[in-house]
Design an enzyme around this catalytic site. Structure first.
Site, PDB file in Angstrom:
ATOM      1  N   ASP A   1       3.456  82.735  73.535  1.00 14.10           N
ATOM      2  CA  ASP A   1       3.326  82.093  74.475  1.00 14.10           C
ATOM      3  C   ASP A   1       2.262  82.998  74.959  1.00 14.10           C
ATOM      4  O   ASP A   1       2.798  84.250  75.247  1.00 14.10           O
ATOM      5  CB  ASP A   1       4.782  82.324  75.042  1.00 14.10           C
ATOM      6  CG  ASP A   1       4.401  82.876  76.902  1.00 14.10           C
ATOM      7  OD1 ASP A   1       4.027  82.625  77.376  1.00 14.10           O
ATOM      8  OD2 ASP A   1       5.538  82.143  77.067  1.00 14.10           O
TER       9      ASP A   1
ATOM     10  N   SER B   1     -13.965  76.723  83.964  1.00  5.28           N
ATOM     11  CA  SER B   1     -13.445  75.669  84.369  1.00  5.28           C
ATOM     12  C   SER B   1     -14.948  75.870  85.073  1.00  5.28           C
ATOM     13  O   SER B   1     -15.219  76.747  86.068  1.00  5.28           O
ATOM     14  CB  SER B   1     -12.316  75.864  85.657  1.00  5.28           C
ATOM     15  OG  SER B   1     -11.970  74.744  86.377  1.00  5.28           O
TER      16      SER B   1
ATOM     17  N   TYR C   1      -4.948  78.964  90.171  1.00  2.92           N
ATOM     18  CA  TYR C   1      -6.092  78.384  89.904  1.00  2.92           C
ATOM     19  C   TYR C   1      -7.461  78.649  89.792  1.00  2.92           C
ATOM     20  O   TYR C   1      -8.271  79.319  89.254  1.00  2.92           O
ATOM     21  CB  TYR C   1      -5.671  77.256  89.359  1.00  2.92           C
ATOM     22  CG  TYR C   1      -6.583  76.186  87.994  1.00  2.92           C
ATOM     23  CD1 TYR C   1      -6.545  76.112  86.693  1.00  2.92           C
ATOM     24  CD2 TYR C   1      -7.616  75.587  88.243  1.00  2.92           C
ATOM     25  CE1 TYR C   1      -6.983  75.877  86.033  1.00  2.92           C
ATOM     26  CE2 TYR C   1      -8.752  75.299  88.095  1.00  2.92           C
ATOM     27  CZ  TYR C   1      -8.352  75.340  85.661  1.00  2.92           C
ATOM     28  OH  TYR C   1      -8.628  74.210  84.847  1.00  2.92           O
TER      29      TYR C   1
ATOM     30  N   LYS D   1      -9.821  81.386  87.432  1.00  5.06           N
ATOM     31  CA  LYS D   1     -11.161  80.747  86.740  1.00  5.06           C
ATOM     32  C   LYS D   1     -12.267  81.949  87.445  1.00  5.06           C
ATOM     33  O   LYS D   1     -12.950  81.748  86.243  1.00  5.06           O
ATOM     34  CB  LYS D   1     -11.118  79.685  86.830  1.00  5.06           C
ATOM     35  CG  LYS D   1     -10.015  78.666  86.048  1.00  5.06           C
ATOM     36  CD  LYS D   1     -10.262  78.886  84.759  1.00  5.06           C
ATOM     37  CE  LYS D   1      -9.128  77.757  84.154  1.00  5.06           C
ATOM     38  NZ  LYS D   1      -8.887  78.591  82.631  1.00  5.06           N
TER      39      LYS D   1
HETATM   40  N1  LIG Z   1      -8.436  68.901  81.537  1.00  9.90           N
HETATM   41  C1  LIG Z   1      -9.292  69.759  82.629  1.00  9.90           C
HETATM   42  O1  LIG Z   1      -9.784  69.059  84.249  1.00  9.90           O
HETATM   43  C2  LIG Z   1     -10.060  71.055  82.349  1.00  9.90           C
HETATM   44  C3  LIG Z   1     -11.076  71.302  83.510  1.00  9.90           C
HETATM   45  C4  LIG Z   1     -11.511  72.361  83.493  1.00  9.90           C
HETATM   46  C5  LIG Z   1     -10.383  73.639  82.956  1.00  9.90           C
HETATM   47  N2  LIG Z   1      -9.703  73.110  81.493  1.00  9.90           N
HETATM   48  C6  LIG Z   1      -9.307  73.932  81.120  1.00  9.90           C
HETATM   49  O2  LIG Z   1      -8.990  73.929  79.592  1.00  9.90           O
HETATM   50  C7  LIG Z   1      -7.732  74.856  78.963  1.00  9.90           C
HETATM   51  C8  LIG Z   1      -7.071  73.988  78.148  1.00  9.90           C
HETATM   52  O3  LIG Z   1      -6.667  72.757  79.201  1.00  9.90           O
HETATM   53  P1  LIG Z   1      -5.974  71.154  79.455  1.00  9.90           P
HETATM   54  O4  LIG Z   1      -6.619  70.121  79.787  1.00  9.90           O
HETATM   55  O5  LIG Z   1      -7.000  71.110  76.924  1.00  9.90           O
HETATM   56  O6  LIG Z   1      -4.785  71.265  79.037  1.00  9.90           O
HETATM   57  P2  LIG Z   1      -3.570  71.043  78.082  1.00  9.90           P
HETATM   58  O7  LIG Z   1      -3.290  69.671  77.645  1.00  9.90           O
HETATM   59  O8  LIG Z   1      -2.219  70.857  79.148  1.00  9.90           O
HETATM   60  O9  LIG Z   1      -3.315  71.851  76.572  1.00  9.90           O
HETATM   61  C9  LIG Z   1      -2.737  73.111  77.629  1.00  9.90           C
HETATM   62  C10 LIG Z   1      -2.940  73.819  76.113  1.00  9.90           C
HETATM   63  O10 LIG Z   1      -2.764  75.201  76.730  1.00  9.90           O
HETATM   64  C11 LIG Z   1      -1.042  75.678  76.111  1.00  9.90           C
HETATM   65  N3  LIG Z   1      -0.651  76.610  76.763  1.00  9.90           N
HETATM   66  C12 LIG Z   1      -0.518  76.941  78.202  1.00  9.90           C
HETATM   67  N4  LIG Z   1       0.114  77.174  78.424  1.00  9.90           N
HETATM   68  C13 LIG Z   1       0.931  78.131  77.538  1.00  9.90           C
HETATM   69  C14 LIG Z   1       1.364  79.271  76.867  1.00  9.90           C
HETATM   70  N5  LIG Z   1       2.384  79.950  77.821  1.00  9.90           N
HETATM   71  N6  LIG Z   1       0.223  79.778  75.710  1.00  9.90           N
HETATM   72  C15 LIG Z   1       0.778  79.550  74.344  1.00  9.90           C
HETATM   73  N7  LIG Z   1      -0.236  78.340  74.542  1.00  9.90           N
HETATM   74  C16 LIG Z   1      -0.363  77.329  76.633  1.00  9.90           C
HETATM   75  C17 LIG Z   1      -0.536  74.664  75.613  1.00  9.90           C
HETATM   76  O11 LIG Z   1      -0.157  74.821  74.541  1.00  9.90           O
HETATM   77  P3  LIG Z   1       1.591  74.761  74.157  1.00  9.90           P
HETATM   78  O12 LIG Z   1       2.029  73.669  75.904  1.00  9.90           O
HETATM   79  O13 LIG Z   1       2.536  74.351  73.054  1.00  9.90           O
HETATM   80  O14 LIG Z   1       1.565  76.356  74.733  1.00  9.90           O
HETATM   81  C18 LIG Z   1      -1.897  72.951  74.985  1.00  9.90           C
HETATM   82  O15 LIG Z   1      -1.981  73.416  73.909  1.00  9.90           O
HETATM   83  C19 LIG Z   1      -7.990  75.637  80.367  1.00  9.90           C
HETATM   84  O16 LIG Z   1      -8.085  77.015  79.918  1.00  9.90           O
HETATM   85  C20 LIG Z   1      -7.880  74.626  82.063  1.00  9.90           C
HETATM   86  O17 LIG Z   1      -8.131  75.454  82.776  1.00  9.90           O
HETATM   87  C21 LIG Z   1      -9.571  72.317  81.648  1.00  9.90           C
END
Ligand SMILES: NC(=O)c1ccc[n+]([C@@H]2O[C@H](COP(=O)([O-])OP(=O)(O)OC[C@H]3O[C@@H](n4cnc5c(N)ncnc54)[C@H](OP(=O)(O)O)[C@@H]3O)[C@@H](O)[C@H]2O)c1
Length: 256
Positions: A64, A146, A164, A168
């Site tokens: 975590d 992001s 957020y 970022k």
């Molecule tokens: N989706 C978008 O539009 C977007 C755009 C720009 C940037 N991003 C960035 O991309 C990254 C990945 O996001 P995603 O879109 O793939 O989201 P996602 O599908 O919700 O995946 C998030 C991941 O982070 C893990 N996580 C969350 N809280 C955690 C914690 N306390 N400890 C360990 N792991 C944790 C989750 O695993 P568990 O729940 O198993 O812990 C999951 O594997 C993030 O940094 C996000 O800000 C996303």
């Protein structure tokens, strides 16, 4: 990519979304993946199906990233198991629906976003660098930042971006700080890159209380998690002296 074959990569948040796709690409390219998440079983579920000649091996450990103790435990386990690593992908991140200047009592939500997106990234980098340096080999720290880390897009329906954005922007600053720290240490073997995706279709929005990116932003088109994973893989194809410090990737029609 070939030069990273057989190396060890730690990916935080490898259990879903962008982290999962990065892990799959690494495995198919012969890189061993150590996935960290609160749900490590999900990493093994897909990782153990990715088997083939020359593929990397998957490992997973519960972590975590909001907890320094949990991060330290995970990296202690990694050091005991593998001794060194070569790549860290700081990907774990969350979005929460809240207002900094709102009526709702949301202190815990605010802390969780800051601790996951910023504290987690800084502490994982600190722990990982020790093991990257110990390898005396080439290394890479890739921060999944992001579009929200470079500009404020206002107003988004639901105003969920608030804290957020701040975390970022901090990732943007921290990526550059880490790059400059390496230069000061005359360590030209390790590179730091910030990758800044626009809207990506993952569970991130549903977890923040929005059905989908479309529901969150109106009619904004999104890219896929695989597209971001491809960008990460591209970084690994560049020569050791080339540092792409920032890479922005968004849908061709995304307006902001
Ligand atoms: N989706 C978008 O539009 C977007 C755009 C720009 C940037 N991003 C960035 O991309 C990254 C990945 O996001 P995603 O879109 O793939 O989201 P996602 O599908 O919700 O995946 C998030 C991941 O982070 C893990 N996580 C969350 N809280 C955690 C914690 N306390 N400890 C360990 N792991 C944790 C989750 O695993 P568990 O729940 O198993 O812990 C999951 O594997 C993030 O940094 C996000 O800000 C996303």
């Amino acid at each position: 990519m070939e030069k990273w074959r057989g190396k060890f990569a730690v990916i935080t948040g490898a259990s879903a979304g962008i982290g999962e796709e990065i892990a799959k690409d690494f495995l198919k390219n012969g890189i061993n993946v150590i996935g960290l998440a609160r749900r490590p079983e999900l990493i093994l579920q897909y990782g153990e199906k990715i088997v083939g000649e020359g593929y990397g091996k998957v490992y997973a450990h519960k972590c975590d990233v909001t907890s320094l103790e949990s991060i330290k435990d995970a990296f202690k386990w990694i050091e005991e198991q593998f001794e060194v690593i070569h790549i860290l992908v700081n990907n774990a991140g969350i979005l929460k629906s809240l207002k900094i200047l709102g009526d709702e009592d949301c202190g815990d939500k605010i802390n969780e976003v800051i601790q996951t997106n910023f504290n987690g990234l800084v502490h994982c980098s600190h722990e990982a660098y020790r093991l990257i340096k110990k390898s005396e080999d080439y290394g890479f720290i890739i921060n999944i930042n992001s579009n929200a880390g470079h500009r404020i897009f206002f107003p988004a329906p639901g105003l969920s971006h608030n804290v957020y954005h701040g975390t970022k922007f901090a990732v943007t600053a921290t990526s550059e700080i880490m790059r400059q720290e390496l230069i000061m240490q005359e360590n030209d073997k390790v590179r730091v890159t910030s990758i800044s995706p626009g809207v990506v279709n993952t569970e991130l929005f549903a977890k923040a209380g929005h059905a989908s990116p479309t529901n969150f932003y109106g009619n904004v088109p999104s890219i896929k998690a695989e597209d971001v994973a491809n960008a990460v893989s591209y970084l690994l194809t560049t020569p050791y002296y080339v540092n792409i410090t920032e890479l922005t990737i968004k849908h061709v029609s995304q307006k902001f």
